[in-house]
Enzyme design. Structure first.
Site, PDB file in Angstrom:
ATOM      1  CG  ASP A 186      -9.412   0.452   5.232  1.00 61.73           C
ATOM      2  OD1 ASP A 186      -9.250  -0.150   4.227  1.00 61.73           O
ATOM      3  OD2 ASP A 186      -8.691   0.236   6.029  1.00 61.73           O
ATOM      4  CD  GLN A 226      -3.653  -4.298   6.795  1.00 57.28           C
ATOM      5  OE1 GLN A 226      -3.639  -3.299   5.944  1.00 57.28           O
ATOM      6  NE2 GLN A 226      -4.047  -5.382   6.194  1.00 57.28           N
ATOM      7  CE  LYS A 283      -3.910  -2.247   2.177  1.00 54.53           C
ATOM      8  NZ  LYS A 283      -4.741  -2.662   3.399  1.00 54.53           N
TER       9      LYS A 283
HETATM   10  N1  GUN Z   1      -7.338  -6.435   6.241  1.00 51.59           N
HETATM   11  C1  GUN Z   1      -7.460  -7.231   5.311  1.00 51.59           C
HETATM   12  N2  GUN Z   1      -7.948  -6.218   4.529  1.00 51.59           N
HETATM   13  C2  GUN Z   1      -8.135  -5.310   4.794  1.00 51.59           C
HETATM   14  C3  GUN Z   1      -8.410  -3.918   4.196  1.00 51.59           C
HETATM   15  O1  GUN Z   1      -8.908  -3.670   3.141  1.00 51.59           O
HETATM   16  N3  GUN Z   1      -8.055  -2.924   5.076  1.00 51.59           N
HETATM   17  C4  GUN Z   1      -7.472  -2.824   6.220  1.00 51.59           C
HETATM   18  N4  GUN Z   1      -7.332  -1.570   6.844  1.00 51.59           N
HETATM   19  N5  GUN Z   1      -7.381  -3.996   6.764  1.00 51.59           N
HETATM   20  C5  GUN Z   1      -7.523  -5.096   6.066  1.00 51.59           C
END
Ligand code: GUN
Length: 297
Positions: A120, A97, A53
């Protein structure tokens, strides 16, 4: 029938090229989209997602404020960092995350994120807005799946969609997005899960199967009809001594067998994964535009 492979890397690359152009235009107006990234702990899969990311931000010109915190981080420390990012005008999106280490209260952290920076789409305000069909940040994986389908020319309207998995990140929001009374939605959706009595009876009648169960071989060739469209959201590590790392990644679908029956199928890796990151970039750019008072569609 042998399926057309949906190349998520290519679709993601096309979208990122579009976003890069948009970011460059915003910069000419003095607007630099910014993402605050928080990873707590040392989970290897989360580390690799977060690194991807951060790199993706750098590639398209988004500023990112990267924070790696130890697993022992307290709830108060984490909440303080979220509050700091809420107030920081350089940051348009906040990404915590998931999953967080067990000792931390995930719901409290998600609730603390300013809904206007919730790229998100996990804050209950945005979840609620999405549910009633109002403009909101859409969660990245479901939004990415819809983009993959549309950009591959798959018709969603009127389709029988069976989702296997009811997580808050994928299954539940995707079902909601697909049943909206809107163009590119209007699907008939069934959500299956671990307590579903007869999974094949559902998947066999689906025009589109979305596997998001987190278990290899959840969807096998005998469970789908000829010509089905299959989206595989699973990312599972299976031991493989022939690989340098000692494992390889597989999805939730028996790819080799199902691709002989499907009309379209996504691979793992290289299917949904790159789209999740792309939609995070998309939401961050959208948030920066909103913060600058630029109308967003
Ligand atoms: N963990 C697995 N997928 C995601 C996501 O799309 N965003 C976040 N913040 N954590 C995750």
């Amino acid at each position: 029938m042998t399926a057309q492979i949906i190349d998520g890397k290519q679709v993601a690359a096309d979208m990122r090229t579009e976003l890069k152009v948009e970011v460059a235009k915003l910069k000419e107006q003095g607007i630099v989209p910014g993402l605050g990234v928080i990873l707590v702990g040392e989970d290897p899969a989360s580390q690799s997602y977060v690194t991807a990311k951060e790199r993706a931000c750098e590639n398209i010109g988004i500023y990112s404020d990267n924070n790696r915190l130890p697993a022992e981080t307290s709830q108060e420390e984490l909440m303080a960092l979220v509050e700091k990012m809420n107030k920081d005008s350089k940051i348009n999106g906040i990404l915590v995350q998931l999953p967080l280490p067990k000792a931390l209260n995930e719901a409290e952290v998600l609730l603390a994120i300013d809904p206007a920076k919730d790229v998100d789409g996990f804050h209950p305000i945005n979840v609620g807005k999405m549910m009633v069909g109002e403009k909101a940040f859409l969660p990245c994986t479901p939004h990415g799946i819809i983009q993959l389908l549309l950009r591959s020319g798959v018709t969603i309207e009127g389709a029988e969609v069976v989702i296997v998995g009811r997580s808050n990140i994928v299954g539940k929001p995707l079902a909601n997005m697909l049943i909206q009374k809107k163009p590119n939605a209007n699907a008939t959706v069934t959500v299956c899960h671990t307590r579903t009595k007869n999974l094949p009876s559902h998947t066999k009648r689906a025009d589109i199967v979305i596997a998001a169960a987190g278990r290899p071989n959840t969807v096998t060739a005998d469970m789908v009809k000829e010509g089905v469209v299959v989206i595989d959201v699973g990312v599972n590590r299976v031991e493989d001594a022939t690989k340098k790392k000692g494992y390889r990644l597989v999805g939730d679908v028996d790819f080799e067998a199902v691709k002989e029956k499907a009309s379209f199928i996504t691979p793992v890796p290289g299917g949904v994964g790159p789209m999740t990151i792309t939609m995070l970039l998309y939401n961050t750019v959208e948030s920066a535009k909103r913060a600058a008072g630029i109308e967003v569609a």
